[in-house]
Each structure stands twice: as structure tokens, then as C-alpha cells.
Design a protein around this motif. Structure first.
Motif, PDB file in Angstrom:
ATOM      1  N   MET A   1       0.839  -1.181   0.000  1.00 30.67           N
ATOM      2  CA  MET A   1       0.000   0.000   0.000  1.00 30.67           C
ATOM      3  C   MET A   1       0.878   1.237   0.000  1.00 30.67           C
ATOM      4  O   MET A   1       1.769   1.359   0.823  1.00 30.67           O
ATOM      5  N   SER A   5      -1.849   6.695   1.513  1.00 34.62           N
ATOM      6  CA  SER A   5      -3.084   6.292   0.872  1.00 34.62           C
ATOM      7  C   SER A   5      -4.240   6.441   1.853  1.00 34.62           C
ATOM      8  O   SER A   5      -4.099   6.162   3.039  1.00 34.62           O
ATOM      9  N   SER A   7      -7.471   5.603   3.866  1.00 32.13           N
ATOM     10  CA  SER A   7      -8.190   4.402   4.276  1.00 32.13           C
ATOM     11  C   SER A   7      -9.683   4.701   4.244  1.00 32.13           C
ATOM     12  O   SER A   7     -10.134   5.739   4.723  1.00 32.13           O
ATOM     13  N   ARG A  25      -9.960   1.401  -5.043  1.00 33.81           N
ATOM     14  CA  ARG A  25      -8.717   0.618  -4.928  1.00 33.81           C
ATOM     15  C   ARG A  25      -7.796   0.903  -6.109  1.00 33.81           C
ATOM     16  O   ARG A  25      -6.579   1.007  -5.945  1.00 33.81           O
ATOM     17  N   ASP A  28      -5.637   3.719  -5.569  1.00 33.81           N
ATOM     18  CA  ASP A  28      -4.692   3.510  -4.467  1.00 33.81           C
ATOM     19  C   ASP A  28      -5.256   3.795  -3.078  1.00 33.81           C
ATOM     20  O   ASP A  28      -4.494   4.063  -2.152  1.00 33.81           O
ATOM     21  N   PHE A  29      -6.567   3.747  -2.915  1.00 36.94           N
ATOM     22  CA  PHE A  29      -7.145   3.862  -1.581  1.00 36.94           C
ATOM     23  C   PHE A  29      -7.000   2.503  -0.885  1.00 36.94           C
ATOM     24  O   PHE A  29      -7.025   1.454  -1.530  1.00 36.94           O
ATOM     25  N   ASP A  30      -6.860   2.530   0.420  1.00 34.89           N
ATOM     26  CA  ASP A  30      -6.852   1.329   1.248  1.00 34.89           C
ATOM     27  C   ASP A  30      -8.318   1.060   1.604  1.00 34.89           C
ATOM     28  O   ASP A  30      -8.938   1.852   2.317  1.00 34.89           O
TER      29      ASP A  30
END
Length: 164
Positions: A1, A5, A7, A25, A28-30
Motif C-alpha cells: 500500500m 493512501s 483508508s 482501490r 490507491d485507496f486502502d
């Protein structure tokens, strides 16, 4: 990750929650998706995907998988109930594909959800099944989801749990 990023907790693993988890996602989001059922739903009915919906499916990266399960009707015929007289015909199939640069497809909800779930898993989305998520607090810095005794902290929480 990647460091920094965001969450994000998503409440609901239906079509909307799964599609959103894939898009976020890919940015690049968690992502953690909470679903009160113990597994992906195995019920549903047919879903019609219009050409603008298919363009979203393309952005999700699952168009090829969807077309394996979907059918492409040639037309919609609208009839009067009393005498079965044709009121209108709406061309689809090749006509719609040419006009809108995308097909009009029909697919069973279970197949659509399976494709979306598999893509989300492939991208590394975290799933919490069998957990009823309750948003406990939201402020400028974080959001807290409570699942029984477990607590999860996120930069953002999104509700995608339909009528619930």
C-alpha cells in the motif's frame, strides 16, 4: 500500500459497494468492505446494463468477464396488456452498440456480483463478512466503525448498503 493512501470503509458488499471498492482501490485507496452477511449474497434477479452502465463496467476492468455471463437482446418490444398489440419496439443489439459505443446487456445479479467480488479480491480489497458495521463517530480527521467489540478507524466511511 502506498504511503499516505486514504483508508476507506465501505458498508455493504452489493453491486454499488463492490463497484466503488474497485474504483477506489484502483486509485490507491486502502479499502475495507463490511458486509453483515457471512458471504456474498446468492440471491437476486436479472439486471439490465445500459450502454452507459457498460462504460462504467469498462472502467472497472471487468467488461470481458461480464460478457461471458450476459446476453445481448436484439430489441425490447412493448405490448398492450389487453390485446397484446405492439405499442413500441426499441432496437438494441448491434444498433445500440453502434449508436452508443457500448452494448445493452442482461445479466443475473449473482453473476454480476461474483465478477465484481473477484475483481475486488484481485485488487486487494479487504472484506469483513458477518459483521454489522455501525458508524460510531465522524469528524474532520477520521471515522470509526464498530463491529461488536472490534473498532476500525478510517479516513472516510461510505454507506452502500441499500435500504439499510
Amino acid at each position: 500500500m502506498p504511503e499516505g493512501s486514504l483508508s476507506t470503509g465501505i458498508v455493504g458488499a452489493g453491486i454499488g459497494g463492490l463497484a466503488l471498492s474497485i474504483l477506489l482501490r484502483k486509485a490507491d485507496f486502502d479499502i475495507t468492505v463490511f458486509e453483515r452477511s457471512k458471504h456474498i449474497s446468492e440471491f437476486g434477479a436479472g439486471v439490465q446494463l445500459s450502454p452507459n452502465g457498460i462504460k462504467v463496467i469498462r472502467q472497472l476492468g471487468v467488461e470481458k468477464q461480464i460478457t461471458k455471463f450476459a446476453s445481448c437482446p436484439e430489441r425490447i418490444v412493448i405490448r398492450k396488456a389487453e390485446n397484446n398489440k405492439v405499442i413500441s419496439k426499441i432496437p438494441l443489439g448491434r444498433v445500440a452498440a453502434k449508436r452508443y459505443a457500448a452494448d445493452f446487456l442482461q445479466i443475473h445479479r449473482v453473476d454480476l456480483i461474483d465478477v465484481l467480488f473477484n475483481k475486488a479480491c484481485e485488487l486487494g480489497v479487504n472484506f469483513q463478512f458477518g459483521r454489522e458495521a455501525i458508524v460510531k463517530s465522524v469528524n474532520k480527521e477520521s471515522s470509526l466503525i464498530s463491529c461488536g467489540e472490534n473498532k476500525f478507524k478510517f479516513d472516510a466511511v461510505i454507506s452502500a448498503d441499500g435500504v439499510h
